[in-house]
Write a protein that holds these residues in place. Structure first.
Motif, PDB file in Angstrom:
ATOM      1  N   ALA A 161      -3.820   0.500 -12.085  1.00  0.00           N
ATOM      2  CA  ALA A 161      -4.802   1.261 -12.857  1.00  0.00           C
ATOM      3  C   ALA A 161      -5.706   2.069 -11.932  1.00  0.00           C
ATOM      4  O   ALA A 161      -5.945   3.269 -12.160  1.00  0.00           O
ATOM      5  N   GLU A 162      -6.216   1.450 -10.867  1.00  0.00           N
ATOM      6  CA  GLU A 162      -7.070   2.172  -9.919  1.00  0.00           C
ATOM      7  C   GLU A 162      -6.300   3.294  -9.234  1.00  0.00           C
ATOM      8  O   GLU A 162      -6.836   4.388  -9.019  1.00  0.00           O
ATOM      9  N   THR A 163      -5.040   3.033  -8.905  1.00  0.00           N
ATOM     10  CA  THR A 163      -4.190   4.059  -8.293  1.00  0.00           C
ATOM     11  C   THR A 163      -4.073   5.259  -9.225  1.00  0.00           C
ATOM     12  O   THR A 163      -4.118   6.412  -8.782  1.00  0.00           O
ATOM     13  N   THR A 164      -3.947   4.993 -10.518  1.00  0.00           N
ATOM     14  CA  THR A 164      -3.861   6.067 -11.503  1.00  0.00           C
ATOM     15  C   THR A 164      -5.095   6.959 -11.439  1.00  0.00           C
ATOM     16  O   THR A 164      -4.995   8.197 -11.452  1.00  0.00           O
ATOM     17  N   PHE A 165      -6.271   6.355 -11.327  1.00  0.00           N
ATOM     18  CA  PHE A 165      -7.498   7.150 -11.324  1.00  0.00           C
ATOM     19  C   PHE A 165      -7.758   7.836  -9.988  1.00  0.00           C
ATOM     20  O   PHE A 165      -8.384   8.898  -9.943  1.00  0.00           O
ATOM     21  N   VAL A 166      -7.238   7.277  -8.905  1.00  0.00           N
ATOM     22  CA  VAL A 166      -7.295   8.001  -7.623  1.00  0.00           C
ATOM     23  C   VAL A 166      -6.467   9.278  -7.755  1.00  0.00           C
ATOM     24  O   VAL A 166      -6.919  10.373  -7.390  1.00  0.00           O
ATOM     25  N   GLU A 189      -4.294  -4.166 -12.192  1.00  0.00           N
ATOM     26  CA  GLU A 189      -5.574  -3.558 -11.832  1.00  0.00           C
ATOM     27  C   GLU A 189      -5.400  -2.551 -10.695  1.00  0.00           C
ATOM     28  O   GLU A 189      -6.001  -1.473 -10.704  1.00  0.00           O
ATOM     29  N   GLU A 190      -4.575  -2.885  -9.712  1.00  0.00           N
ATOM     30  CA  GLU A 190      -4.322  -1.955  -8.603  1.00  0.00           C
ATOM     31  C   GLU A 190      -3.588  -0.710  -9.095  1.00  0.00           C
ATOM     32  O   GLU A 190      -3.902   0.411  -8.664  1.00  0.00           O
ATOM     33  N   TYR A 209       0.834  -1.207   0.000  1.00  0.00           N
ATOM     34  CA  TYR A 209       0.000   0.000   0.000  1.00  0.00           C
ATOM     35  C   TYR A 209       0.868   1.255   0.000  1.00  0.00           C
ATOM     36  O   TYR A 209       0.540   2.244  -0.653  1.00  0.00           O
TER      37      TYR A 209
END
Length: 101
Positions: free
Chosen positions: A77-82, A74-75, A41
């Motif tokens: 990718a989500e981090t990018t959008f956060v 996937e993590e 994390y």
């Protein structure tokens, strides 16, 4: 200007500011080690910060470390959008300073 080979010059930087470099390296190690927040994390947080500061060195280093400790595509990718949402949100809320009422 941004070339990963420039990181080879960190030794020279450290020689010219040894006390500061040692302090920075100690902080970096402690801040990113496994703790209450798991290392994976912490590395994903580092990737998000690197995306918002747009530091290519940090992106390369922390993406590699995140994957090494188990981060998935996937993590990432989500981090990018956060990171994208926070950058966009900052522009929106700062826009409130432009409004008279």
């Amino acid at each position: 200007m941004y070339d990963m080979n420039n990181l080879k010059k960190l030794g020279t930087l450290g020689k010219n500011a040894e006390k500061a470099m040692k302090a920075f390296q100690a902080l970096d190690l402690v801040a990113l080690e496994n703790g209450v927040i798991p290392k994976k994390y912490k590395e994903l947080i580092a990737v998000a910060v690197a995306l918002t500061t747009q530091c290519p060195y940090c992106l390369e280093i922390h993406k590699e470390q995140a994957v090494k400790v188990g981060a998935t595509q996937e993590e990432l990718a989500e981090t990018t959008f956060v990171a994208a949402a926070l950058r966009a949100g900052a522009a929106v809320v700062h826009g409130s300073h432009l409004m008279e009422k």
